[in-house]
Design a protein around this motif. Structure first.
Motif, PDB file in Angstrom:
ATOM      1  N   THR A   1      -2.500 -11.817  -2.818  1.00 45.21           N
ATOM      2  CA  THR A   1      -1.834 -11.489  -1.554  1.00 45.21           C
ATOM      3  C   THR A   1      -2.776 -10.712  -0.646  1.00 45.21           C
ATOM      4  N   ALA A   2      -3.536  -9.777  -1.207  1.00 43.47           N
ATOM      5  CA  ALA A   2      -4.489  -8.992  -0.412  1.00 43.47           C
ATOM      6  C   ALA A   2      -5.556  -9.892   0.197  1.00 43.47           C
ATOM      7  N   HIS A   3      -6.087 -10.836  -0.577  1.00 39.55           N
ATOM      8  CA  HIS A   3      -7.096 -11.756  -0.054  1.00 39.55           C
ATOM      9  C   HIS A   3      -6.513 -12.650   1.030  1.00 39.55           C
ATOM     10  N   PHE A   4      -5.299 -13.149   0.809  1.00 43.56           N
ATOM     11  CA  PHE A   4      -4.620 -13.981   1.796  1.00 43.56           C
ATOM     12  C   PHE A   4      -4.468 -13.217   3.113  1.00 43.56           C
TER      13      PHE A   4
ATOM     14  N   SER B   1      -6.089 -10.503   4.122  1.00 44.17           N
ATOM     15  CA  SER B   1      -7.394 -10.173   4.684  1.00 44.17           C
ATOM     16  C   SER B   1      -7.930 -11.341   5.515  1.00 44.17           C
ATOM     17  N   ASP B   2      -7.801 -12.545   4.985  1.00 47.24           N
ATOM     18  CA  ASP B   2      -8.240 -13.743   5.720  1.00 47.24           C
ATOM     19  C   ASP B   2      -7.423 -13.943   6.993  1.00 47.24           C
ATOM     20  N   ARG B   3      -6.114 -13.773   6.889  1.00 46.63           N
ATOM     21  CA  ARG B   3      -5.237 -13.988   8.055  1.00 46.63           C
ATOM     22  C   ARG B   3      -5.405 -12.904   9.118  1.00 46.63           C
ATOM     23  N   LEU B   4      -5.831 -11.706   8.731  1.00 46.67           N
ATOM     24  CA  LEU B   4      -5.982 -10.604   9.680  1.00 46.67           C
ATOM     25  C   LEU B   4      -7.348 -10.590  10.361  1.00 46.67           C
ATOM     26  N   GLN B   5      -8.305 -11.332   9.812  1.00 51.51           N
ATOM     27  CA  GLN B   5      -9.668 -11.333  10.342  1.00 51.51           C
ATOM     28  C   GLN B   5      -9.736 -11.656  11.846  1.00 51.51           C
ATOM     29  N   PRO B   6      -9.010 -12.666  12.344  1.00 53.84           N
ATOM     30  CA  PRO B   6      -9.105 -12.994  13.777  1.00 53.84           C
ATOM     31  C   PRO B   6      -8.632 -11.878  14.715  1.00 53.84           C
TER      32      PRO B   6
ATOM     33  N   VAL C   1      -4.058  -1.104   6.089  1.00 52.99           N
ATOM     34  CA  VAL C   1      -4.385  -0.704   4.722  1.00 52.99           C
ATOM     35  C   VAL C   1      -3.569  -1.589   3.784  1.00 52.99           C
ATOM     36  N   LEU C   2      -4.221  -2.342   2.940  1.00 56.92           N
ATOM     37  CA  LEU C   2      -3.534  -3.205   1.984  1.00 56.92           C
ATOM     38  C   LEU C   2      -3.312  -2.409   0.702  1.00 56.92           C
ATOM     39  N   ALA C   3      -2.093  -1.920   0.527  1.00 58.75           N
ATOM     40  CA  ALA C   3      -1.741  -1.113  -0.647  1.00 58.75           C
ATOM     41  C   ALA C   3      -0.936  -1.972  -1.610  1.00 58.75           C
ATOM     42  N   LEU C   4      -1.602  -2.969  -2.160  1.00 60.79           N
ATOM     43  CA  LEU C   4      -0.953  -3.919  -3.067  1.00 60.79           C
ATOM     44  C   LEU C   4      -1.484  -3.700  -4.472  1.00 60.79           C
ATOM     45  N   GLY C   5      -0.685  -4.034  -5.454  1.00 62.30           N
ATOM     46  CA  GLY C   5      -1.024  -3.790  -6.854  1.00 62.30           C
ATOM     47  C   GLY C   5      -2.308  -4.477  -7.286  1.00 62.30           C
TER      48      GLY C   5
ATOM     49  N   VAL D   1       2.682  -2.759   2.031  1.00 60.69           N
ATOM     50  CA  VAL D   1       3.082  -2.600   0.633  1.00 60.69           C
ATOM     51  C   VAL D   1       3.947  -3.780   0.211  1.00 60.69           C
ATOM     52  N   ALA D   2       4.045  -3.999  -1.090  1.00 59.27           N
ATOM     53  CA  ALA D   2       4.842  -5.116  -1.602  1.00 59.27           C
ATOM     54  C   ALA D   2       6.334  -4.843  -1.487  1.00 59.27           C
ATOM     55  N   ASP D   3       6.763  -3.633  -1.854  1.00 61.56           N
ATOM     56  CA  ASP D   3       8.195  -3.342  -1.774  1.00 61.56           C
ATOM     57  C   ASP D   3       8.437  -1.870  -1.446  1.00 61.56           C
ATOM     58  N   VAL D   4       9.693  -1.543  -1.256  1.00 62.74           N
ATOM     59  CA  VAL D   4      10.082  -0.195  -0.834  1.00 62.74           C
ATOM     60  C   VAL D   4       9.680   0.850  -1.872  1.00 62.74           C
ATOM     61  N   ALA D   5       9.716   0.511  -3.151  1.00 63.60           N
ATOM     62  CA  ALA D   5       9.317   1.463  -4.188  1.00 63.60           C
ATOM     63  C   ALA D   5       7.870   1.902  -3.994  1.00 63.60           C
ATOM     64  N   ASP D   6       7.008   0.992  -3.544  1.00 65.45           N
ATOM     65  CA  ASP D   6       5.607   1.337  -3.282  1.00 65.45           C
ATOM     66  C   ASP D   6       5.507   2.275  -2.086  1.00 65.45           C
ATOM     67  N   LEU D   7       6.295   2.018  -1.056  1.00 67.43           N
ATOM     68  CA  LEU D   7       6.328   2.894   0.116  1.00 67.43           C
ATOM     69  C   LEU D   7       6.741   4.301  -0.306  1.00 67.43           C
ATOM     70  N   TRP D   8       7.794   4.390  -1.100  1.00 71.43           N
ATOM     71  CA  TRP D   8       8.277   5.700  -1.564  1.00 71.43           C
ATOM     72  C   TRP D   8       7.219   6.413  -2.393  1.00 71.43           C
ATOM     73  N   ALA D   9       6.489   5.668  -3.223  1.00 67.07           N
ATOM     74  CA  ALA D   9       5.441   6.275  -4.044  1.00 67.07           C
ATOM     75  C   ALA D   9       4.350   6.873  -3.164  1.00 67.07           C
ATOM     76  N   LEU D  10       3.932   6.152  -2.127  1.00 68.24           N
ATOM     77  CA  LEU D  10       2.914   6.670  -1.220  1.00 68.24           C
ATOM     78  C   LEU D  10       3.438   7.869  -0.436  1.00 68.24           C
ATOM     79  N   GLU D  11       4.687   7.830  -0.031  1.00 68.76           N
ATOM     80  CA  GLU D  11       5.278   8.942   0.713  1.00 68.76           C
ATOM     81  C   GLU D  11       5.355  10.207  -0.138  1.00 68.76           C
ATOM     82  N   ARG D  12       5.579  10.053  -1.439  1.00 72.88           N
ATOM     83  CA  ARG D  12       5.643  11.219  -2.330  1.00 72.88           C
ATOM     84  C   ARG D  12       4.346  12.014  -2.311  1.00 72.88           C
ATOM     85  N   THR D  13       3.225  11.330  -2.093  1.00 72.44           N
ATOM     86  CA  THR D  13       1.941  12.017  -2.105  1.00 72.44           C
ATOM     87  C   THR D  13       1.756  12.902  -0.880  1.00 72.44           C
TER      88      THR D  13
END
Length: 197
Positions: free
Chosen positions: A151-154, A156-161, A139-143, A84-96
């Protein structure tokens, strides 16, 4: 016209997100009028947060312990890492209550306009966690913003190897949304991510 202490309180409050000068004045007056029930408890809460809340050295979450409660929870799936990008995003996912894995907080997203490159993000510890083994899916949970998608594409490319499963959150028509009110970008995403029924 106000005492210097009141002016300082208004100035500090006006720096908070969602507060402008007018709302900061209203909040300051409300706090001062209700000193015992609002101002003093707020001071105690702020001091407690300043003394005890810290960033988790593993994931970047904010908590009173390091590592945080999510990282030490044995019931969480350590093989799944949600970025996630920041803690607010983490908290939002945790609320679910829907996600049962672990997290990694980047501390922002790549943004050429704001001068935020890979060096400014919490990427080193992300790659160390993955290299340490045990992570099978990221899991890329970015806006759905340009910077979030960049950022997600970057990533994804870096995680491929690493040979991991890399997924991202679905984008498109929100539950209860009417097509006529959606912007073109949202409709395009919804069409591209359509599913069989």
């Amino acid at each position: 016209m106000a005492a210097p202490e009141i002016d300082r309180l208004i100035q500090v409050l006006s720096r908070l997100p969602g507060f402008g000068p007018r709302s900061a004045r209203r909040a300051a007056l409300s706090l001062i009028k209700r000193k015992e029930s609002a101002l003093l408890p707020l001071i105690d809460a702020l001091q407690g947060a300043a003394d005890h809340v810290r960033n988790c050295s593993q994931c970047g979450n904010l908590d009173g312990t390091d590592p945080c409660g999510i990282c030490t929870d044995e019931r969480r799936d350590a093989a799944t890492l949600c970025v996630v990008a920041d803690v607010a995003d983490l908290w939002a996912l945790e609320r679910t209550g829907a996600y049962k894995g672990r997290y990694h907080v980047l501390g922002g997203v790549l943004s050429a306009l704001d001068g935020i490159g890979p060096e400014q993000l919490n990427l080193g510890s992300l790659f160390r966690r993955i290299e340490g083994g045990g992570v099978k899916e990221v899991v890329l949970a970015l806006g759905a913003t340009v910077d979030g998608q960049t950022t997600a594409h970057f990533l994804s490319d870096r995680l491929q190897p690493f040979g991991l499963a890399v997924s991202r959150l679905a984008h498109g028509v929100p539950v209860g949304g009417e097509l006529d009110y959606l912007d073109d970008g949202t409709l395009i995403q919804a069409l591209q991510a359509r599913q069989s029924v």
